[in-house]
Motif scaffolding. Structure first.
Motif, PDB file in Angstrom:
ATOM      1  N   ILE A 106       0.811  -1.270  -0.111  1.00 27.58           N
ATOM      2  CA  ILE A 106      -0.017  -0.050   0.054  1.00 27.58           C
ATOM      3  C   ILE A 106       0.869   1.234  -0.118  1.00 27.58           C
ATOM      4  O   ILE A 106       0.588   2.115  -0.721  1.00 27.58           O
ATOM      5  CB  ILE A 106      -0.907   0.026   1.251  1.00 27.58           C
ATOM      6  N   CYS A 107       2.012   1.181   0.704  1.00 23.96           N
ATOM      7  CA  CYS A 107       3.051   2.436   0.804  1.00 23.96           C
ATOM      8  C   CYS A 107       3.577   2.693  -0.575  1.00 23.96           C
ATOM      9  O   CYS A 107       3.548   3.818  -1.094  1.00 23.96           O
ATOM     10  CB  CYS A 107       3.784   2.397   1.898  1.00 23.96           C
ATOM     11  N   ASN A 108       3.888   1.483  -1.077  1.00 31.18           N
ATOM     12  CA  ASN A 108       4.538   1.934  -2.447  1.00 31.18           C
ATOM     13  C   ASN A 108       3.574   2.056  -3.643  1.00 31.18           C
ATOM     14  O   ASN A 108       3.925   3.229  -4.357  1.00 31.18           O
ATOM     15  CB  ASN A 108       5.206   0.613  -2.981  1.00 31.18           C
ATOM     16  N   THR A 109       2.325   1.725  -3.539  1.00 30.69           N
ATOM     17  CA  THR A 109       1.211   2.273  -4.389  1.00 30.69           C
ATOM     18  C   THR A 109       0.814   3.560  -4.166  1.00 30.69           C
ATOM     19  O   THR A 109       0.862   4.377  -5.145  1.00 30.69           O
ATOM     20  CB  THR A 109      -0.096   1.530  -4.281  1.00 30.69           C
ATOM     21  N   LEU A 110       0.696   4.112  -3.060  1.00 30.31           N
ATOM     22  CA  LEU A 110       0.456   5.663  -2.774  1.00 30.31           C
ATOM     23  C   LEU A 110       1.667   6.339  -3.275  1.00 30.31           C
ATOM     24  O   LEU A 110       1.546   7.544  -3.393  1.00 30.31           O
ATOM     25  CB  LEU A 110       0.019   5.846  -1.187  1.00 30.31           C
ATOM     26  N   LYS A 111       2.819   6.042  -2.928  1.00 27.35           N
ATOM     27  CA  LYS A 111       3.753   6.568  -3.177  1.00 27.35           C
ATOM     28  C   LYS A 111       3.835   6.813  -4.712  1.00 27.35           C
ATOM     29  O   LYS A 111       4.254   7.903  -5.279  1.00 27.35           O
ATOM     30  CB  LYS A 111       5.240   5.848  -2.781  1.00 27.35           C
ATOM     31  N   GLU A 112       3.559   5.725  -5.583  1.00 20.03           N
ATOM     32  CA  GLU A 112       3.732   5.814  -7.064  1.00 20.03           C
ATOM     33  C   GLU A 112       2.719   6.846  -7.774  1.00 20.03           C
ATOM     34  O   GLU A 112       2.947   7.604  -8.431  1.00 20.03           O
ATOM     35  CB  GLU A 112       3.519   4.534  -7.707  1.00 20.03           C
ATOM     36  N   LYS A 113       1.342   6.842  -6.878  1.00 17.34           N
ATOM     37  CA  LYS A 113       0.328   7.798  -7.099  1.00 17.34           C
ATOM     38  C   LYS A 113       0.488   9.127  -6.596  1.00 17.34           C
ATOM     39  O   LYS A 113      -0.384  10.029  -6.769  1.00 17.34           O
ATOM     40  CB  LYS A 113      -1.094   6.974  -6.834  1.00 17.34           C
ATOM     41  N   GLN A 114       1.485   9.399  -5.881  1.00 18.25           N
ATOM     42  CA  GLN A 114       1.741  10.593  -5.369  1.00 18.25           C
ATOM     43  C   GLN A 114       0.567  11.527  -4.776  1.00 18.25           C
ATOM     44  O   GLN A 114       0.257  12.517  -4.786  1.00 18.25           O
ATOM     45  CB  GLN A 114       2.115  11.705  -6.425  1.00 18.25           C
TER      46      GLN A 114
ATOM     47  N   SER B 216      -1.685  10.143   3.657  1.00 18.78           N
ATOM     48  CA  SER B 216      -1.833   9.082   3.423  1.00 18.78           C
ATOM     49  C   SER B 216      -1.093   7.854   3.365  1.00 18.78           C
ATOM     50  O   SER B 216      -1.392   6.617   3.560  1.00 18.78           O
ATOM     51  CB  SER B 216      -2.538   9.041   2.033  1.00 18.78           C
ATOM     52  N   SER B 217       0.194   8.114   3.308  1.00 18.55           N
ATOM     53  CA  SER B 217       1.309   7.246   3.198  1.00 18.55           C
ATOM     54  C   SER B 217       1.921   7.299   4.799  1.00 18.55           C
ATOM     55  O   SER B 217       2.524   6.000   4.946  1.00 18.55           O
ATOM     56  CB  SER B 217       2.405   7.553   2.375  1.00 18.55           C
ATOM     57  N   CYS B 218       1.745   8.128   5.569  1.00 19.53           N
ATOM     58  CA  CYS B 218       2.159   7.820   7.093  1.00 19.53           C
ATOM     59  C   CYS B 218       1.482   6.869   7.674  1.00 19.53           C
ATOM     60  O   CYS B 218       2.205   6.011   8.534  1.00 19.53           O
ATOM     61  CB  CYS B 218       2.102   9.158   7.567  1.00 19.53           C
ATOM     62  N   VAL B 219       0.278   6.779   7.675  1.00 22.00           N
ATOM     63  CA  VAL B 219      -0.506   5.906   8.546  1.00 22.00           C
ATOM     64  C   VAL B 219      -0.108   4.526   8.049  1.00 22.00           C
ATOM     65  O   VAL B 219       0.166   3.635   9.242  1.00 22.00           O
ATOM     66  CB  VAL B 219      -2.047   6.360   8.197  1.00 22.00           C
ATOM     67  N   PRO B 220       0.003   3.889   6.903  1.00 18.54           N
ATOM     68  CA  PRO B 220       0.424   2.667   6.689  1.00 18.54           C
ATOM     69  C   PRO B 220       1.783   2.251   7.071  1.00 18.54           C
ATOM     70  O   PRO B 220       1.999   1.308   7.585  1.00 18.54           O
ATOM     71  CB  PRO B 220       0.187   2.486   5.269  1.00 18.54           C
ATOM     72  N   ARG B 221       2.707   3.267   6.997  1.00 19.24           N
ATOM     73  CA  ARG B 221       4.068   3.085   7.357  1.00 19.24           C
ATOM     74  C   ARG B 221       4.039   3.090   9.201  1.00 19.24           C
ATOM     75  O   ARG B 221       4.890   2.238   9.615  1.00 19.24           O
ATOM     76  CB  ARG B 221       4.932   4.190   7.046  1.00 19.24           C
ATOM     77  N   CYS B 222       3.340   3.851   9.923  1.00 17.28           N
ATOM     78  CA  CYS B 222       3.088   3.533  11.338  1.00 17.28           C
ATOM     79  C   CYS B 222       2.704   2.285  11.714  1.00 17.28           C
ATOM     80  O   CYS B 222       3.337   1.479  12.525  1.00 17.28           O
ATOM     81  CB  CYS B 222       2.430   4.682  11.757  1.00 17.28           C
TER      82      CYS B 222
END
Length: 651
Positions: free
Chosen positions: A458-466, A471-477
């Motif tokens: 999910i983190c990689n997908t959100l990063k690709e879609k910018q 939005s990417s902080c929550v999955p990383r936590c």
């Protein structure tokens, strides 16, 4: 009075009695339902294995194939409805694109035909006469198979059956068995279409297979480093610990410096045009940031815990003495490593077969395309779960075997006459009684690691879609929380396995008993045991650091057509697992020793009627730890009393 006695008897019957520790007295089969579930799961893996063998074609991925269903470099079987299929391509090992300077992808297939040729043209061919001369001199035919080389210049349809002119010169070494043009414009266009428009799984598999020799060499390096670290811990001294920590610090700083230097080199490289190079650059930035954070944390921990080195050396010596009672424990990681290698190679072969599983369909012009079969994506996830669960099961069997051998040697009254074949005895107990317990413990680890993989995706997908930073902080936590839970659960499982080896109880009962016992006796050894585990963890970090450094140097020489972020992560994962399978033996022996010590304190009091099982060296070491803890507690108490007694006095 009779009523009071009756009430007293009823109350005593209702009060649950505390379970007694009975080291190696009673055995029964534990967690049988979980063992049956594991057998059912493996039945599904066997089905996927058979399906991948029948439906997959790994050769298409490794060697490439033409537009008519022929795999280059192999003898092929004909496809019904495709007259140009089923040809012998043993001498034609290279893939040639007939329109490499204007290549397009339509409906997940190339618009222009692709052929298998014996060699790539190293010089530019401007006319059909030159194409014909090249075919006659080199034996490499660049037109469609149905057209004879004598008719290259006479057939009116030669323009559609032969490559578009001029044919650019190709690289002397065909990368991925593909003829890559040397003209910069054609090269950039072909490479971007060849790599960027391919499915992510196939790109990853292509990167792994293109660097398979490098990956194999790095795996051998990880194996050698892990073996060296195991020998170092076997003959540990204070000087060796200091040298070892110095190497850790230098290795961490060096890997961080190399990562940042490579990222700087990528950013200043003006020829970075392909998406693969940009992906490698992004991955380098991520690797550099993560390694810098890990380095900073480990350096702080090393600085804080540096004063406990002497006690740690004594602790490892006690551990080595326990290993000397059963010296074949040193070879236990070798068997585990061999079993893991066999399983991983089989798993990778099945994955490659699943990645190429597809049904051949004849389309216009007699060409053949392979469409993915339905349900393949679900098989990939099932296959991934099988990788994690089975790997953890194999490692858990090693932990259970080592713990059982330590328990057998510890609870032996005659220390001068150690038990015969404790490892074989532990293995027989494991396979006869406690396989279900190991399956259940490894399943808990798998349940924690699957959400980690999903969150990383999910983190990689959100990063690709910018998307936004939040939005990417929550999955990383959440990923960090699952990682911490994973570490705690591994230690929790180890204590449960040791308790099962001692008492013969099921997983949940063993885990609960171990938790109660260790919480009661935690003051004796918690701090020293944690630092011992930390030093062993540093050994694993050292193996991963040097392996990753070798991978960075090796993969950096092949930047252009290789997505080496995934292969590098695969190498790092493999290096850590190999180091863990070797060095976790010391962790397992250490944890099992202290749990046996806690059981010894619980069941015996050191009197002549109930003497301790531990030897005098271990007992003196425990007393020394208690004296240090008492002295530290007294100093803290005195400092607190002085602070409370201080008051302001008037001048």
């Amino acid at each position: 009075m009779q009523c009071l006695r009756a009430e007293h008897l009823v109350s005593t019957e209702r009060t649950p009695r505390q379970r007694q520790w009975r080291p190696q007295i009673y055995r029964k089969c534990t967690d049988k339902a979980w063992l049956f579930l594991f057998f059912l799961f493996w039945a599904g893996l066997v089905f996927i294995m058979g399906y991948s063998v029948t439906a997959g074609a790994t050769g298409r991925l490794l060697f490439g194939y033409d537009s008519f269903g022929n795999v280059c470099g192999k003898k092929n079987s004909p496809v019904e409805g495709a007259p140009l299929s089923g040809q012998d391509m043993t001498l034609k090992k290279h893939v040639f694109f007939m329109n490499s300077c204007n290549l397009e992808v339509k409906d997940v297939r190339f618009s222009s035909p692709i052929l298998c040729v014996s060699s790539c043209p190293e010089e530019q061919l401007n006319t059909l006469e030159e194409v014909q001369l090249f075919a006659n001199t080199s034996g490499s035919f660049l037109c469609v198979y149905s057209l004879n080389s004598f008719n290259y210049t006479q057939n009116p349809n030669a323009d559609s059956l032969c490559p578009r002119l001029p044919v650019p010169p190709s690289k002397s070494f065909p990368l991925f068995n593909r003829c890559i043009p040397q003209t910069p414009e054609c090269y950039s266009l072909l490479a971007s279409v060849l790599i960027n428009d391919v499915d992510a799984l196939h790109r990853t598999l292509s990167g792994i297979m293109s660097g398979r020799d490098t990956i194999l060499g790095l795996c051998i390096l990880a194996f050698a480093l892990s073996l060296a670290m195991m020998i170092t811990f076997r003959f540990i001294t204070t000087l060796l610990v200091h040298i070892f920590i110095a190497l850790i610090v230098l290795g961490l700083l060096f890997v961080c410096g190399v990562l940042w230097w490579l990222y700087y080199d990528y950013t200043n490289d003006l020829s970075t045009e392909l998406d693969t190079e940009r992906e490698n650059m992004k991955c380098l930035l991520g690797f550099a940031v993560v390694s810098t954070v890990i380095t900073a944390v480990l350096l702080v921990l090393i600085f804080v815990l540096r004063k406990r080195i002497k006690l740690t050396v004594e602790l490892l010596r006690v551990t080595n003495k326990a290993i000397s009672n059963s010296p074949f424990l040193l070879f236990q990681p070798l068997w585990t490593f061999a079993i893991l290698i066999f399983f991983w190679v089989t798993w990778m072969a099945i994955l490659l077969s699943l990645g190429t599983a597809g049904a051949a369909q004849v389309i216009e012009g007699g060409q053949v395309e392979y469409k993915p079969l339905s349900g393949i994506r679900y098989m990939w996830w099932y296959h991934l779960i099988g990788l994690i669960w089975t790997s953890e099961f194999i490692l858990a069997c090693q932990q259970m075997t080592i713990a059982g051998a330590v328990v057998t040697c510890y609870f032996n009254r005659n220390k001068n006459d150690p038990p015969d074949r404790p490892i074989l005895s532990s293995l027989s107990i494991l396979f006869c009684y406690h396989q279900g317990t190991v399956v259940k413990g490894s399943f808990l680890i798998t349940v924690v690691r699957i959400p980690r993989a999903v969150l990383m995706y999910i983190c990689n997908t959100l990063k690709e879609k910018q998307h936004g930073a939040w939005s990417s902080c929550v999955p990383r936590c959440c990923y960090c929380c699952f990682r911490c839970l994973d570490k705690c659960l591994c230690h929790f499982n180890q204590n449960a396995y040791t308790t099962t080896a001692i008492n013969g109880t099921d997983f949940c009962t063993s885990a609960k008993d171990a938790l109660k016992l260790l919480s009661k006796n935690s003051s004796h050894f918690t701090s020293v045991n944690c630092f011992g585990d930390f030093v062993i963890f540093l050994g694993k970090v050292l193996v991963v650091c040097f392996t990753v450094f070798g991978g960075l140097m090796a993969f950096n020489y092949n930047r252009v057509l290789q997505v080496w972020a995934i292969p590098l992560l695969l190498v790092a994962f493999f290096a850590y697992l190999v180091a863990h399978s070797f060095l976790s033996m010391f962790e397992t022996v250490l944890d099992a020793l202290f749990l046996c010590f806690a059981v010894d304190l619980e069941t015996n009091d050191g009197s002549s009627e109930k003497p301790y099982f531990m030897d005098q060296e271990f007992l003196s070491f425990i007393k020394r730890i208690n004296n240090l803890n008492n002295a530290r507690a007294q100093r803290d108490k005195n400092s607190l009393t002085n602070e409370e007694g201080t008051e302001l006095r008037p001048l």
